[in-house]
Design a protein around this motif. Structure first.
Motif, PDB file in Angstrom:
ATOM      1  N   ILE A   1       0.837  -1.205   0.000  1.00  0.00           N
ATOM      2  CA  ILE A   1       0.000   0.000   0.000  1.00  0.00           C
ATOM      3  C   ILE A   1       0.872   1.255   0.000  1.00  0.00           C
ATOM      4  O   ILE A   1       0.589   2.224  -0.721  1.00  0.00           O
ATOM      5  CB  ILE A   1      -0.949  -0.015   1.212  1.00  0.00           C
TER       6      ILE A   1
ATOM      7  N   HIS B   1       2.265   1.745  -3.405  1.00  0.00           N
ATOM      8  CA  HIS B   1       1.207   2.225  -4.305  1.00  0.00           C
ATOM      9  C   HIS B   1       0.935   3.704  -4.080  1.00  0.00           C
ATOM     10  O   HIS B   1       0.728   4.469  -5.038  1.00  0.00           O
ATOM     11  CB  HIS B   1      -0.066   1.416  -4.070  1.00  0.00           C
ATOM     12  N   GLN B   2       0.961   4.139  -2.829  1.00  0.00           N
ATOM     13  CA  GLN B   2       0.745   5.555  -2.540  1.00  0.00           C
ATOM     14  C   GLN B   2       1.885   6.412  -3.065  1.00  0.00           C
ATOM     15  O   GLN B   2       1.672   7.522  -3.551  1.00  0.00           O
ATOM     16  CB  GLN B   2       0.595   5.767  -1.031  1.00  0.00           C
TER      17      GLN B   2
ATOM     18  N   SER C   1       1.141   3.076  -8.528  1.00  0.00           N
ATOM     19  CA  SER C   1       0.857   1.846  -9.288  1.00  0.00           C
ATOM     20  C   SER C   1       1.496   0.639  -8.621  1.00  0.00           C
ATOM     21  O   SER C   1       2.407   0.754  -7.815  1.00  0.00           O
ATOM     22  CB  SER C   1       1.380   1.976 -10.726  1.00  0.00           C
ATOM     23  N   LEU C   2       0.989  -0.504  -8.976  1.00  0.00           N
ATOM     24  CA  LEU C   2       1.542  -1.817  -8.635  1.00  0.00           C
ATOM     25  C   LEU C   2       1.369  -2.682  -9.876  1.00  0.00           C
ATOM     26  O   LEU C   2       0.498  -2.393 -10.707  1.00  0.00           O
ATOM     27  CB  LEU C   2       0.807  -2.440  -7.446  1.00  0.00           C
TER      28      LEU C   2
ATOM     29  N   ASN D   1      -4.245   9.376   3.746  1.00  0.00           N
ATOM     30  CA  ASN D   1      -4.983   8.752   2.649  1.00  0.00           C
ATOM     31  C   ASN D   1      -5.579   9.821   1.751  1.00  0.00           C
ATOM     32  O   ASN D   1      -5.943  10.909   2.188  1.00  0.00           O
ATOM     33  CB  ASN D   1      -6.071   7.813   3.182  1.00  0.00           C
TER      34      ASN D   1
ATOM     35  N   LYS E   1      -6.912  -1.043   2.856  1.00  0.00           N
ATOM     36  CA  LYS E   1      -7.200  -0.954   1.417  1.00  0.00           C
ATOM     37  C   LYS E   1      -8.314   0.056   1.156  1.00  0.00           C
ATOM     38  O   LYS E   1      -8.253   0.849   0.216  1.00  0.00           O
ATOM     39  CB  LYS E   1      -7.590  -2.335   0.877  1.00  0.00           C
TER      40      LYS E   1
ATOM     41  N   SER F   1      -6.872   3.670   1.869  1.00  0.00           N
ATOM     42  CA  SER F   1      -5.861   4.147   0.925  1.00  0.00           C
ATOM     43  C   SER F   1      -6.343   4.168  -0.518  1.00  0.00           C
ATOM     44  O   SER F   1      -5.761   4.847  -1.367  1.00  0.00           O
ATOM     45  CB  SER F   1      -4.616   3.261   1.015  1.00  0.00           C
TER      46      SER F   1
ATOM     47  N   CYS G   1      -6.117   1.567  -2.350  1.00  0.00           N
ATOM     48  CA  CYS G   1      -5.323   0.539  -3.040  1.00  0.00           C
ATOM     49  C   CYS G   1      -5.960  -0.821  -2.809  1.00  0.00           C
ATOM     50  O   CYS G   1      -5.993  -1.318  -1.683  1.00  0.00           O
ATOM     51  CB  CYS G   1      -3.882   0.546  -2.527  1.00  0.00           C
ATOM     52  N   GLN G   2      -6.469  -1.425  -3.868  1.00  0.00           N
ATOM     53  CA  GLN G   2      -7.160  -2.716  -3.762  1.00  0.00           C
ATOM     54  C   GLN G   2      -6.293  -3.870  -4.256  1.00  0.00           C
ATOM     55  O   GLN G   2      -6.794  -4.952  -4.539  1.00  0.00           O
ATOM     56  CB  GLN G   2      -8.459  -2.673  -4.578  1.00  0.00           C
TER      57      GLN G   2
ATOM     58  N   THR H   1      -5.738  -6.967 -10.261  1.00  0.00           N
ATOM     59  CA  THR H   1      -5.832  -7.842  -9.088  1.00  0.00           C
ATOM     60  C   THR H   1      -5.410  -9.257  -9.442  1.00  0.00           C
ATOM     61  O   THR H   1      -4.694  -9.926  -8.679  1.00  0.00           O
ATOM     62  CB  THR H   1      -7.269  -7.842  -8.536  1.00  0.00           C
TER      63      THR H   1
END
Length: 499
Positions: free
Chosen positions: A43, A46-47, A51-52, A106, A400, A403, A405-406, A427
């Motif tokens: 997370i 990603h913040q 991206s991930l 967040n 999740k 933030s 971010c899933q 995912t």
């Protein structure tokens, strides 16, 4: 006369008394904390980057999972075993600090006041096609088993964690009970699979489905007898091993549940465990299992521990079926799942109370006999471990949601609507690069691979004379090789089915 290397290794794992119930329970907090920290790392990334997955995703996600999920487990049962409580406190503080940071920074606040945020979270819905903490429980029972079966041969592994001789509670004693319980959670009966055809056909199908376990058991037996590998005879017997136990338990439990309703399996578990304990107390069976050493008389005398302990493992399996039925009921609201977790904790507390009474009035826990206290302890500790993993899942779900971010794999995902349950492409990519999902895909193969690698390592390395540093390095290399093989199979989409 000097003892041979085989005799030294057998003596090294014999006549042990285990550890306390509290220390075994304390270890239940480590894996959930590792999972939370792995999720929070993703997370935070990603913040920061927006991206991930991570750069060089094929190797970076394997290294991250291994470093955050596997490495702490290896260290906790070796060089850090004496400071386990300090490790857990430290990880808890780190997790809490990072969680507070994510909440404060967040970019997708749901409401201004924390009370509103929590209330909104409790009303939210999760995908109904998954129960992540059940998957994670099954995976980490397997992973901890893989670590322990080799680590126990090194002096850096505390003797109190190893399997006890007759009475006591070692970490590895819980491992075998938890393994049976984990298998029961997702068996056809627990998943309410409809039995097609007659009940006799169903039983025949179950008999045929366990042939891989029988073959693996035979292969282990032959390989042990042909090599000079150490054998702890009082564990299962001369010819018996855990693969045979798994096969017999599966067939016997399936036969019982084909005749009796699975929804009442907890009653049958209690009756079987109680009757077995009554038989131990009122007959010569207990003395026969513990004190009769005439193993050359016949097959029963040679394998008395393995044969009679099946009764206790069947009781554990049936209890697992009942818990599986409860967990597999369709739910989507966070509030509903929190109630489930509280019920698991309550069930664990009730069973621990029953265990205290049993140990006070009857006898202590004995994995060797798989007596009633052992069955109760295995289920109680499994429920406690599973509830801890469920709480970790809730923490990750809250993170999740906060933030935005899933993309944290092996955890719940939020649904805006009840009907929304199809994960997006990103995912799916994250799940494909997740070591937990890799082990889950080929659980039996992972267990088999760990057994093979344990035998290979013991044939190459003199485990008794290794220092702490070398021992930990060997264990980490062993676990990395197991993880790498299973991870590559997962990346390639290969599921190895034996039937």
């Amino acid at each position: 006369m000097a003892m041979s290397q085989k005799e030294l290794k057998e003596a090294f794992v014999s006549n042990l008394n285990g550890t306390s119930l509290q220390e075994v329970a304390l270890g239940s907090f480590l894996t959930p904390l590792c999972l939370i920290n792995r999720g929070l790392i993703l997370i935070l990334y990603h913040q920061a980057k927006g991206s991930l997955p991570l750069p060089l995703p094929l190797i970076s996600h394997l290294l991250l999972d291994f470093s955050v999920l596997i490495l702490p487990l290896v260290l906790s049962c070796t060089v850090l075993s004496s400071t386990l409580h300090q490790v857990i406190i430290s990880l808890t503080i780190v997790s809490a600090c990072v969680l507070c940071y994510i909440y404060r920074t967040n970019s997708h606040p749901t409401a201004g006041h924390p009370q509103n945020t929590v209330s909104s979270f409790l009303q939210s819905h999760v995908q109904v096609n998954q129960v992540p903490f059940v998957t994670v429980f099954r995976v980490f029972v397997n992973v901890k088993t893989a670590i322990s079966i080799l680590a126990v041969d090194f002096s850096v592994f505390p003797r109190r964690y190893a399997k006890t001789e007759t009475y006591g509670t070692g970490v590895m004693d819980f491992g075998v009970g938890a393994y049976v319980f984990a298998n029961a959670l997702v068996c056809p009966e627990a998943r309410r699979k409809h039995i097609s055809g007659s009940k006799m056909n169903h039983i025949t199908k179950q008999l045929l489905s366990v042939w891989p376990l029988v073959v693996l058991g035979m292969a282990r037996l032959v390989s042990l007898k042909m090599s000079s590998y150490q054998e702890h005879v009082t564990e299962y017997g001369v010819h018996w091993n855990f693969f045979f136990t798994l096969a017999i338990v599966r067939v016997v439990a399936s036969m019982i549940l084909a005749v009796l309703p699975p929804s009442k399996s907890w009653v049958f578990a209690l009756l079987i465990g109680g009757f077995y304990q009554y038989t131990l107390e009122t007959s010569e069976l207990k003395a026969f299992i513990i004190h009769n050493n005439d193993r050359e008389k016949d097959f029963l005398h040679a394998n008395k521990e393995g044969i009679f302990s099946v009764v206790g493992y069947v009781a554990i399996y049936l209890a697992g079926v009942q818990v599986g039925l409860y967990l597999m009921q369709p739910r989507s609201q966070v509030r509903q799942w929190l109630k489930v977790l509280s019920n698991l904790l309550l069930g664990s507390l009730v069973l621990y109370t029953g265990l205290y009474i049993c140990q006070t009035l009857v006898e202590p826990v004995s994995r060797r006999m798989a007596n009633l206290p052992f069955s109760i302890w295995s289920v109680a500790q499994s429920l406690f471990f599973m509830s801890c993993l469920g709480v970790a899942d809730m923490v990750l779900l809250f993170s999740k949601r906060t933030s935005g971010c899933q993309l944290v794999p092996s955890s719940w995902s939020l649904c805006k609507k009840r009907s929304e349950s199809v994960p997006d492409k990103k995912t799916g990519e994250m799940e494909r690069r997740c070591l937990v999902q890799a082990v889950n895909r080929n659980q039996l193969l992972f267990f088999l691979l760990a057994n093979l690698m344990t035998g290979l390592t013991n044939s190459v390395v003199d485990t008794l004379s290794c220092g702490s540093l070398i021992s930990v390095c060997v264990l980490l290399l062993y676990m990395f090789m197991n993880s790498l093989v299973i991870y590559i199979l997962h990346l390639c989409g290969i599921t190895v089915k034996f039937w």
